[in-house]
Design an enzyme around this catalytic site. Structure first.
Site, PDB file in Angstrom:
ATOM      1  N   ASP A 157       0.831  -1.204   0.000  1.00  0.00           N
ATOM      2  CA  ASP A 157       0.000   0.000   0.000  1.00  0.00           C
ATOM      3  C   ASP A 157       0.866   1.255   0.000  1.00  0.00           C
ATOM      4  OD1 ASP A 157      -2.318   1.489   0.111  1.00  0.00           O
ATOM      5  OD2 ASP A 157      -3.121   0.465   1.866  1.00  0.00           O
ATOM      6  N   MET A 158       0.290   2.372  -0.349  1.00  0.00           N
ATOM      7  CA  MET A 158       0.974   3.668  -0.278  1.00  0.00           C
ATOM      8  C   MET A 158      -0.127   4.720  -0.194  1.00  0.00           C
ATOM      9  SD  MET A 158       2.301   6.541  -1.456  1.00  0.00           S
ATOM     10  CE  MET A 158       2.360   6.875  -3.198  1.00  0.00           C
TER      11      MET A 158
ATOM     12  N   ASP B 236     -10.858   1.896  -3.037  1.00  0.00           N
ATOM     13  CA  ASP B 236     -11.373   1.620  -1.696  1.00  0.00           C
ATOM     14  C   ASP B 236     -12.890   1.610  -1.702  1.00  0.00           C
ATOM     15  OD1 ASP B 236      -9.140   1.124  -0.239  1.00  0.00           O
ATOM     16  OD2 ASP B 236      -8.894   3.164   0.519  1.00  0.00           O
TER      17      ASP B 236
END
Ligand code: GLA
Length: 732
Positions: free
Chosen positions: A481-482, A551
């Site tokens: 993730d970032m 998301d």
């Protein structure tokens, strides 16, 4: 043989099945683009276009003395335009020479034509395999006063209708600074195009927008340090009449995950100059004598059969010649991720409970998301402290992985390796390891800073801790993730004149880290993520065969997001999960069927606690997994046709036609039911054999291929959020 060279007239034709880039060398010096578009098979007499294009410029336009004042570059299509040498439009490259001036003239020196294509050493690139019909033309140009060599390589991927472009600059003279260096640039001789691009933001990524060109500039870009959810590194130029299946369209993209610019400049005589490359904003690269710079790889795609064909070409090259490794072709495991099920609030017992139920449903991989390390009970701490939180997981990652494995599930783990919490042990130890500007307030985003991956020691540290953890337990999947964009870009390592190199150096560092870990752990499946789909680009696909698309896991929102994403990215790369209702992002309640059907058109998984479902829903989940495994070879490897767009109406319909063209998966979903009588919507299939018959497996009904393509299925919503997934097979 996708590169032809007419030596007598110095004409090159770099071509694919339907696409040609034809250019010539005027007066043995100037590379001039003659044609970019539909394939030209016969270039007989085409060299006359050089004279036609070059001579007779506009009144008052500056003329090139070196060519007897006969020509002006102001009104022609340069192959790779430079600034100031009588062309004063937007250049592909501009360089500040040691004397502070910005003009360059790159003239032809030599060329070579080779089979295949070389990979870039430090950046992701499209590769070819034995037997691919690919050739590369490498053109060497030279600017004498500066002793700069510019190498342009065009690789034609015949079967994909894609031409990649590489740009390399080598300095044999005094120090220069690159101000702008585009990865792909072409001039098109008119402006009768619409500009199509993908914009959005968190939880609303890759929405399609289409706008007519005007005389002037039109660009999309990112200054965020990553390709971003706001604009994708892609645009298409489509003829006014181009739709999904008809008409001409040029697509441009980039294998790059950092700041980019992508757009056009339409001049006053309607020449459209298209370009894509590193964003020149806050960029500048100093080249000392003996140094060279390689730009990210540009990708140009041409279709004369509308957007679907362009997307098919992009999707296929991405899946087959950008994605790599063991997981490129094999069916990947159906996963369940605990994020929306527990957020930070879990312990081993709870996870085991969720995993047990997942196993009973047929899930193959259990993924533990954020919150397992340091003291991470919310998003305020611990990034950088990659040691297990024993309060939550007393048996460590290894112990948990063993228990999960014993159930017959693979185990996967979440990381955000590029980030650092100001509240962390790592920050105490290395406060200077993050991007920051001395003397200025440092800004947080989601309570975190970014590590400075422009520094080798920081990259080495990431490789080391990731390797240690991956070697310490049976971890078969990583979610990388970032969760923020770059701000306060600076460090105290590089000299002041090189601070504008940091954002690009960060990307080079990141690619090195990812490449090293990919190679060291070839059996680990790496999935990319960036606050959802904030770094969904062709560059990332080289290291992550799948990326968390958004998301926003709501089925309706996903219709838009996945539809837009499919403009150039394959369904096999789109992480898509069934989540709980009411949906956590938009509070909408959609049926489990619709959530399943939409997610099955991507890389399928779950993002909820299956223990919380009713028995009936749980049975549906079991059936969904079985169905997905039966159809995924079609939805991932087949040809996708976007039959109906959520951006244009109530219905979305996606058809997937298997590689052998014998099987079809058809997903149809409507959003709302309106009151009163509404017109029926027709779903017309594509790509079938009009002389064959097809059975709809779900109903047993048989239809002719011509019926399905010309009369099709007729639908009217009976209620909100209806969906269906039909499996259709050719009768043999
Ligand atoms: C990001 C990701 C989510 C989840 C959280 C964890 O928002 O997109 O899927 O992993 O981080 O903090």
């Amino acid at each position: 043989m996708p590169v032809l060279y007419d030596e007598k007239n110095k004409i090159f034709n770099v071509y694919t099945k339907n696409f040609s880039l034809v250019f010539g060398i005027f007066a043995d010096k100037l590379p001039i683009l003659i044609h970019c578009g539909k394939r030209i098979k016969n270039t007989y007499n085409i060299h006359k276009m050089l004279d036609y294009k070059l001579k007779g410029g506009m009144a008052f336009a500056a003329r090139n003395k070196e060519f007897n004042n006969e020509i002006s570059l102001e009104t022609v299509s340069a192959l790779y335009p430079t600034y100031g040498n009588t062309d004063v439009r937007m250049p592909a490259i501009s360089i500040m020479h040691n004397n502070g001036t910005m003009c360059s003239n790159f003239y032809y020196k030599s060329h070579k034509i080779t089979d295949g294509k070389e990979n870039l050493e430090i950046l992701p690139s499209v590769y070819c395999e034995e037997g691919d019909n690919v050739q590369t033309l490498t053109l060497t140009l030279y600017d004498e006063p500066s002793a700069l060599t510019l190498t342009l390589s065009y690789s034609a991927f015949y079967d994909y209708d894609i031409i990649t472009q590489n740009v390399k600059l080598e300095n044999a003279g005094e120090r220069v600074k690159i101000d702008r260096i585009m990865s792909a640039a072409v001039d098109l001789p008119d402006k009768d195009f619409d500009f199509v691009h993908l914009y959005g933001n968190w939880a609303r990524e890759r929405q399609i927008q289409r706008t007519p060109l005007f005389n002037g500039g039109m660009t999309v870009d990112s200054k965020r340090g990553s390709s971003s959810a706001h604009h994708n590194p892609f645009f298409a130029l489509a003829r006014k009449n181009t739709d999904e299946f008809l008409g001409e369209v040029f697509g441009f993209s980039l294998l790059y995950s950092g700041n980019f610019t992508a757009g056009v400049e339409v001049d006053s005589i309607d020449n459209t100059r298209a370009f894509i490359g590193i964003n020149p904003f806050n960029f500048g690269w100093t080249l000392e004598k003996g140094e060279s710079f390689i730009a990210p790889e540009g990708v140009m795609c041409y279709s004369c059969e509308g957007f679907s064909k362009m997307s098919d070409n992009f999707q296929k090259i991405a899946r087959q010649r950008i994605c790599r490794g063991k997981y490129r072709d094999i069916e990947r495991p159906v996963l369940l991720n605990n994020w929306e099920a527990t957020y930070f609030n879990f312990n081993e017992e709870k996870l085991i409970d969720i995993a047990k139920k997942a196993k009973a449903a047929g899930v193959e991989l259990f993924v533990l998301d954020d919150g397992w390390f340091g003291k991470r009970d919310d998003d305020k701490t611990s990034l950088g402290d990659w040691f297990v939180d024993k309060a939550k997981l007393p048996n460590g990652i290894d112990g948990l992985a063993k228990k999960i494995n014993d159930m017959g599930l693979k185990f996967g783990l979440w990381f955000e390796p590029e980030a650092i919490s100001p509240v962390s042990e790592l920050y105490k130890k290395h406060p200077d390891w993050c991007l920051h500007i001395k003397g200025r307030v440092q800004n947080e985003s989601r309570n975190e800073y970014l590590l400075d991956l422009s520094r080798d020691e920081v990259c080495d540290y990431i490789i080391e801790f990731m390797s240690d953890i991956l070697s310490s337990a049976n971890i078969e999947y990583i979610k990388w993730d970032m969760n923020r964009n770059m701000t306060d870009i600076g460090n105290e390592v590089l000299e002041s004149g090189r601070q504008c190199e940091i954002a690009h150096r960060y990307m080079l560092g990141l690619y090195r880290v990812l490449d090293t870990l990919n190679k060291k752990f070839p059996n680990v499946l790496f999935e990319g993520c960036s606050g959802g789909g904030g770094r969904f680009d062709l560059g990332m696909l080289q290291y992550f065969p799948q990326i968390w698309t958004s998301d926003d896991s709501d089925a309706v929102e996903r219709l838009y997001i996945q539809h837009g994403t499919s403009m150039l990215y394959p369904t096999s790369a789109m992480g898509a999960h069934v989540s709980a209702v009411p949906n956590h992002q938009v509070q909408r309640t959609t049926p489990i069927d619709m959530r399943g059907h939409v997610a099955m058109c991507g890389q399928f998984g779950y993002e909820l606690d299956l223990n919380k479902l009713s028995d009936e829903e749980f049975e549906t989940v079991k059936e969904q997994i079985k169905l997905y495994k039966k159809i995924s070879h079609i939805t991932h490897k087949g040809t996708m046709y976007r039959l109906l767009s959520p951006f244009e109406g109530n219905y979305t319909a996606w058809e997937f036609l298997s590689e052998d063209k014998d099987e079809i998966v058809l997903m149809i979903a409507n959003i709302i039911k309106r009151g009163g009588r509404v017109a029926a919507t027709r779903v017309l299939l594509k790509g079938l054999d009009e002389n064959a018959n097809y059975t709809v497996e779900n109903t047993g009904e048989v239809y002719g291929g011509d019926f399905l393509m010309n009369i099709g299925f007729t639908r009217k919503p009976k209620k909100d959020f209806e969906s269906e997934l039909l499996i259709i097979k050719k009768v043999k």
